[in-house]
Design a protein around this motif. Sequence first.
Motif, PDB file in Angstrom:
ATOM      1  N   LEU A  95      35.665   1.795  15.448  1.00 16.80           N
ATOM      2  CA  LEU A  95      36.399   3.003  15.837  1.00 16.80           C
ATOM      3  C   LEU A  95      35.703   4.241  15.292  1.00 16.80           C
ATOM      4  CD1 LEU A  95      38.807   4.648  16.927  1.00 16.80           C
ATOM      5  CD2 LEU A  95      40.002   4.084  14.783  1.00 16.80           C
ATOM      6  N   VAL A  96      35.316   4.195  14.035  1.00 20.89           N
ATOM      7  CA  VAL A  96      34.636   5.338  13.418  1.00 20.89           C
ATOM      8  C   VAL A  96      33.313   5.616  14.133  1.00 20.89           C
ATOM      9  CG1 VAL A  96      33.508   6.165  11.302  1.00 20.89           C
ATOM     10  CG2 VAL A  96      35.770   5.077  11.174  1.00 20.89           C
ATOM     11  N   ALA A  97      32.564   4.578  14.449  1.00 21.70           N
ATOM     12  CA  ALA A  97      31.281   4.759  15.148  1.00 21.70           C
ATOM     13  C   ALA A  97      31.483   5.355  16.544  1.00 21.70           C
ATOM     14  CB  ALA A  97      30.545   3.424  15.247  1.00 21.70           C
ATOM     15  N   ILE A  98      32.497   4.895  17.243  1.00 21.29           N
ATOM     16  CA  ILE A  98      32.773   5.400  18.594  1.00 21.29           C
ATOM     17  C   ILE A  98      33.202   6.867  18.528  1.00 21.29           C
ATOM     18  CG2 ILE A  98      34.353   5.176  20.564  1.00 21.29           C
ATOM     19  CD1 ILE A  98      34.312   2.069  19.842  1.00 21.29           C
ATOM     20  N   ALA A  99      34.093   7.184  17.605  1.00 23.41           N
ATOM     21  CA  ALA A  99      34.561   8.573  17.476  1.00 23.41           C
ATOM     22  C   ALA A  99      33.433   9.494  17.029  1.00 23.41           C
ATOM     23  CB  ALA A  99      35.726   8.648  16.490  1.00 23.41           C
ATOM     24  N   THR A 100      32.587   9.020  16.140  1.00 25.70           N
ATOM     25  CA  THR A 100      31.449   9.826  15.688  1.00 25.70           C
ATOM     26  C   THR A 100      30.522  10.135  16.857  1.00 25.70           C
ATOM     27  OG1 THR A 100      31.573   8.918  13.453  1.00 25.70           O
ATOM     28  CG2 THR A 100      29.468   9.891  14.112  1.00 25.70           C
ATOM     29  N   ALA A 101      30.238   9.123  17.662  1.00 21.96           N
ATOM     30  CA  ALA A 101      29.385   9.339  18.841  1.00 21.96           C
ATOM     31  C   ALA A 101      30.045  10.322  19.807  1.00 21.96           C
ATOM     32  CB  ALA A 101      29.101   8.008  19.530  1.00 21.96           C
ATOM     33  N   HIS A 102      31.342  10.209  19.967  1.00 20.41           N
ATOM     34  CA  HIS A 102      32.071  11.129  20.849  1.00 20.41           C
ATOM     35  C   HIS A 102      31.972  12.568  20.346  1.00 20.41           C
ATOM     36  CE1 HIS A 102      35.163  12.815  23.396  1.00 20.41           C
ATOM     37  NE2 HIS A 102      35.852  13.183  22.327  1.00 20.41           N
ATOM     38  N   ARG A 148      35.983  10.609   5.540  1.00 13.12           N
ATOM     39  CA  ARG A 148      37.071   9.857   4.886  1.00 13.12           C
ATOM     40  C   ARG A 148      37.373   8.574   5.645  1.00 13.12           C
ATOM     41  NH1 ARG A 148      41.984  13.482   4.576  1.00 13.12           N
ATOM     42  NH2 ARG A 148      42.982  11.532   3.952  1.00 13.12           N
ATOM     43  N   ALA A 149      37.413   8.664   6.973  1.00 14.46           N
ATOM     44  CA  ALA A 149      37.690   7.476   7.789  1.00 14.46           C
ATOM     45  C   ALA A 149      36.616   6.418   7.569  1.00 14.46           C
ATOM     46  CB  ALA A 149      37.774   7.854   9.268  1.00 14.46           C
ATOM     47  N   GLY A 150      35.364   6.850   7.545  1.00 13.97           N
ATOM     48  CA  GLY A 150      34.268   5.910   7.311  1.00 13.97           C
ATOM     49  C   GLY A 150      34.369   5.235   5.954  1.00 13.97           C
ATOM     50  N   GLY A 151      34.797   5.989   4.961  1.00 14.72           N
ATOM     51  CA  GLY A 151      34.959   5.423   3.623  1.00 14.72           C
ATOM     52  C   GLY A 151      36.135   4.471   3.499  1.00 14.72           C
ATOM     53  N   ARG A 152      37.109   4.625   4.376  1.00  9.46           N
ATOM     54  CA  ARG A 152      38.320   3.784   4.339  1.00  9.46           C
ATOM     55  C   ARG A 152      38.265   2.618   5.308  1.00  9.46           C
ATOM     56  NH1 ARG A 152      38.998   6.442   0.176  1.00  9.46           N
ATOM     57  NH2 ARG A 152      40.639   7.971  -0.090  1.00  9.46           N
ATOM     58  N   ALA A 153      37.310   2.623   6.224  1.00  7.46           N
ATOM     59  CA  ALA A 153      37.225   1.576   7.241  1.00  7.46           C
ATOM     60  C   ALA A 153      36.776   0.261   6.612  1.00  7.46           C
ATOM     61  CB  ALA A 153      36.261   2.004   8.342  1.00  7.46           C
ATOM     62  N   ARG A 158      29.746  13.863  18.573  1.00  2.66           N
ATOM     63  CA  ARG A 158      28.357  14.335  18.699  1.00  2.66           C
ATOM     64  C   ARG A 158      27.944  14.541  20.156  1.00  2.66           C
ATOM     65  NH1 ARG A 158      25.546  10.198  14.413  1.00  2.66           N
ATOM     66  NH2 ARG A 158      26.265  11.247  12.530  1.00  2.66           N
ATOM     67  N   GLY A 159      28.812  14.153  21.093  1.00  6.59           N
ATOM     68  CA  GLY A 159      28.494  14.300  22.508  1.00  6.59           C
ATOM     69  C   GLY A 159      27.581  13.217  23.049  1.00  6.59           C
ATOM     70  N   GLU A 160      27.495  12.089  22.369  1.00  2.33           N
ATOM     71  CA  GLU A 160      26.631  10.985  22.786  1.00  2.33           C
ATOM     72  C   GLU A 160      27.412  10.082  23.749  1.00  2.33           C
ATOM     73  OE1 GLU A 160      25.705   9.442  18.923  1.00  2.33           O
ATOM     74  OE2 GLU A 160      24.047  10.843  18.654  1.00  2.33           O
ATOM     75  N   ARG A 161      27.584  10.559  24.972  1.00  4.35           N
ATOM     76  CA  ARG A 161      28.469   9.920  25.944  1.00  4.35           C
ATOM     77  C   ARG A 161      28.053   8.505  26.314  1.00  4.35           C
ATOM     78  NH1 ARG A 161      27.386  15.055  27.257  1.00  4.35           N
ATOM     79  NH2 ARG A 161      29.078  16.520  26.956  1.00  4.35           N
ATOM     80  N   ASP A 162      26.768   8.284  26.518  1.00  2.19           N
ATOM     81  CA  ASP A 162      26.312   6.942  26.887  1.00  2.19           C
ATOM     82  C   ASP A 162      26.567   5.948  25.764  1.00  2.19           C
ATOM     83  OD1 ASP A 162      25.517   7.797  29.394  1.00  2.19           O
ATOM     84  OD2 ASP A 162      23.437   8.144  28.778  1.00  2.19           O
ATOM     85  N   LEU A 163      26.371   6.383  24.524  1.00  2.00           N
ATOM     86  CA  LEU A 163      26.637   5.513  23.381  1.00  2.00           C
ATOM     87  C   LEU A 163      28.135   5.228  23.266  1.00  2.00           C
ATOM     88  CD1 LEU A 163      25.629   3.955  20.926  1.00  2.00           C
ATOM     89  CD2 LEU A 163      25.736   6.104  19.611  1.00  2.00           C
ATOM     90  N   VAL A 164      28.963   6.243  23.470  1.00  2.00           N
ATOM     91  CA  VAL A 164      30.418   6.028  23.452  1.00  2.00           C
ATOM     92  C   VAL A 164      30.791   4.978  24.484  1.00  2.00           C
ATOM     93  CG1 VAL A 164      32.673   7.058  23.940  1.00  2.00           C
ATOM     94  CG2 VAL A 164      30.996   8.334  22.600  1.00  2.00           C
ATOM     95  N   ASP A 165      30.260   5.115  25.686  1.00  2.00           N
ATOM     96  CA  ASP A 165      30.577   4.177  26.759  1.00  2.00           C
ATOM     97  C   ASP A 165      30.208   2.748  26.373  1.00  2.00           C
ATOM     98  OD1 ASP A 165      31.434   3.614  29.521  1.00  2.00           O
ATOM     99  OD2 ASP A 165      29.308   3.172  29.859  1.00  2.00           O
ATOM    100  N   ALA A 166      29.010   2.561  25.868  1.00  2.00           N
ATOM    101  CA  ALA A 166      28.552   1.218  25.497  1.00  2.00           C
ATOM    102  C   ALA A 166      29.375   0.640  24.344  1.00  2.00           C
ATOM    103  CB  ALA A 166      27.070   1.259  25.127  1.00  2.00           C
TER     104      ALA A 166
END
Length: 112
Positions: free
Chosen positions: A66-73, A53-58, A75-83
């Motif tokens: 924000l949606v991309a960062i939260a999605t990576a978080h 829903r957030a992705g559809g409303r962004a 999923r446990g993709e810590r390095d991607l979240v950091d970048a």
Amino acid sequence: MSPTHAEQLLHRLMVGDAATIAAIVEASRASDDPVILVAAALFAPDAAGLMARAGGRAATTRDRQLVAIATAHLRGERDLVDALARDHLVDHPDNVLVAWIAGASQSTKEQA
């Protein structure tokens, strides 16, 4: 929900206030605000649906990041979240939710 009220809730959320978490999850049921939807997804059992829903409303770059960062978080993709968070916070240093996600992701990394 007014933007001021939402911002106050986000600040209280960052300290782990249980009542605030419940209020944000409840608000997400009727909200179209990507920030509220993402914040709720960090704590609600139906995170995938809230993130969709957030992705559809962004509609703005800020919200899409924000949606991309939260999605990576989530999923446990810590390095991607950091970048992504570092890049986002250069342009939006006031985004407490992204700063919190980055910190939470880093804390999870240190515990692993």
